[in-house]
Design an enzyme around this catalytic site. Structure first.
Site, PDB file in Angstrom:
ATOM      1  N   SER A 170      60.581 -15.815 -46.155  1.00 43.24           N
ATOM      2  CA  SER A 170      59.774 -16.063 -44.964  1.00 43.24           C
ATOM      3  C   SER A 170      58.919 -17.319 -45.178  1.00 43.24           C
ATOM      4  O   SER A 170      59.465 -18.398 -45.403  1.00 43.24           O
ATOM      5  CB  SER A 170      58.919 -14.835 -44.638  1.00 43.24           C
ATOM      6  OG  SER A 170      58.319 -14.960 -43.366  1.00 43.24           O
ATOM      7  N   GLU A 245      54.697 -13.149 -26.016  1.00 44.49           N
ATOM      8  CA  GLU A 245      55.360 -14.313 -25.438  1.00 44.49           C
ATOM      9  C   GLU A 245      55.003 -15.582 -26.216  1.00 44.49           C
ATOM     10  O   GLU A 245      55.863 -16.429 -26.467  1.00 44.49           O
ATOM     11  CB  GLU A 245      54.947 -14.474 -23.979  1.00 44.49           C
ATOM     12  CG  GLU A 245      55.603 -15.652 -23.265  1.00 44.49           C
ATOM     13  CD  GLU A 245      57.125 -15.583 -23.264  1.00 44.49           C
ATOM     14  OE1 GLU A 245      57.774 -16.657 -23.296  1.00 44.49           O
ATOM     15  OE2 GLU A 245      57.673 -14.460 -23.232  1.00 44.49           O
ATOM     16  N   HIS A 281      64.486  -9.269 -40.701  1.00 46.30           N
ATOM     17  CA  HIS A 281      63.704 -10.165 -41.557  1.00 46.30           C
ATOM     18  C   HIS A 281      63.131  -9.409 -42.759  1.00 46.30           C
ATOM     19  O   HIS A 281      63.116  -9.925 -43.881  1.00 46.30           O
ATOM     20  CB  HIS A 281      62.578 -10.783 -40.731  1.00 46.30           C
ATOM     21  CG  HIS A 281      61.747 -11.779 -41.453  1.00 46.30           C
ATOM     22  ND1 HIS A 281      62.222 -12.999 -41.868  1.00 46.30           N
ATOM     23  CD2 HIS A 281      60.431 -11.740 -41.831  1.00 46.30           C
ATOM     24  CE1 HIS A 281      61.245 -13.680 -42.472  1.00 46.30           C
ATOM     25  NE2 HIS A 281      60.154 -12.932 -42.469  1.00 46.30           N
TER      26      HIS A 281
END
Length: 302
Positions: A170, A245, A281
């Protein structure tokens, strides 16, 4: 507690022992030494998990693998080594670069250590919605690795300096790429697991462009290798709609796949790319750690 984090805690306890067990534990005849270092440039404390091989060093010294988020990832790598015959993986010195905590991850510290200076509008919302995320410490952290962590390891064990590996996931994967692009002589093998290319408006692509220009003329140091892996399933955080969003917008753009394609033209670079289509992930992390171990010994992922 999320299932994935709980599983990591179980692995950490079973492989490295609990805090009450003291600074050293023994697992499958490999001794784990745990010590703290204070960074000269920042005064921040780091916890180092150093696993000593049970066997004598090879003629040139032990290969060494440095793992970011070491509280979580070092136990994962030790579990992988324990599941295989001692050779060749048993000769690996495993070094977890972690934090003085009992949990697998220090989320806020890793934001600081693994990122470039990031404008506020490009910083994602914190997980709890209230914590202040500090960024911009990657050069301090890279200096800590070079001037303190690596010398501390090499003062304790005979290390083959031609076989250093850096693993990150990551933001750690983003940092691994940054280290390759800017200090490609510090390690020989780099593993970037689901690197956060999107961070800070994909700012890493500027360093990538400079790296591509330089290596087109000069190539890379002999033996340089890079493994990039990506996940295939998106698991979205539970956030208010506006934050969700915004996070979606921030995370748009290139991924490890596009980066691997761009780097395929680098002369002399041993490059491998692998995707886990059925993993998220988070769930890909132990699989990527295992692949990182094999890649450090010259084996590409299946």
């Amino acid at each position: 507690m999320p299932r994935f984090v709980f599983a990591l805690l179980l692995v950490a306890v079973s492989v490295f022992g609990s805090k009450a067990a003291g600074a050293e534990t023994v697992t499958a005849a490999r001794k784990t030494e745990r010590f703290d270092l204070r960074a000269d440039r920042t005064g921040l404390e780091y916890r180092i998990f150093l696993v000593h091989p049970a066997e004598p060093p090879p003629p040139g010294g032990y290969p060494v693998i440095y793992l970011l988020d070491g509280n979580a990832t070092a136990p994962m790598m030790e579990k992988t080594i324990a599941q295989h015959p001692p050779q060749p993986y048993g000769s690996a010195v495993v070094v977890g670069i972690g934090y003085p905590i009992d949990e697998p991850f220090d989320i806020l510290r890793r934001y600081r250590d693994l990122t470039p200076p990031t404008p506020p509008e490009l910083i994602p919302p914190s997980r709890d919605g209230t914590s202040v995320i500090e960024t911009g410490g990657r050069d301090d952290f890279l200096a800590f690795l070079e001037t303190q962590a690596i010398p501390a390891v090499e003062s304790r064990l005979p290390i083959d300096r031609r076989r250093r590996t850096l693993f990150g996931h990551s933001l750690g994967g983003l940092f691994s790429l940054y280290a390759l692009y800017t200090r490609g002589d510090l390690f020989q093998t780099y593993v970037a697991a689901d690197p956060a290319i999107w961070w800070s408006g994909q700012a890493i692509l500027k360093e990538q462009g400079a790296f591509l220009d330089r290596t087109a003329r000069e190539g890379v140091p002999s033996g340089t290798a890079l493994l990039i892996e990506t996940s295939g399933k998106l698991v979205e955080r539970a956030l208010p709609p506006a934050d969700a969003e915004r996070l979606k917008r921030l995370r748009s753009g290139q991924t490890g796949r596009e980066v691997a394609a761009a780097l395929s033209a680098v002369p002399g670079l041993r490059l491998a790319f692998h995707q886990f289509p059925e993993e998220s992930h988070g769930s890909m992390l132990p699989l990527a750690v295992a692949d990182g171990l094999r890649f450090a010994f010259g084996q590409n992922p299946d």
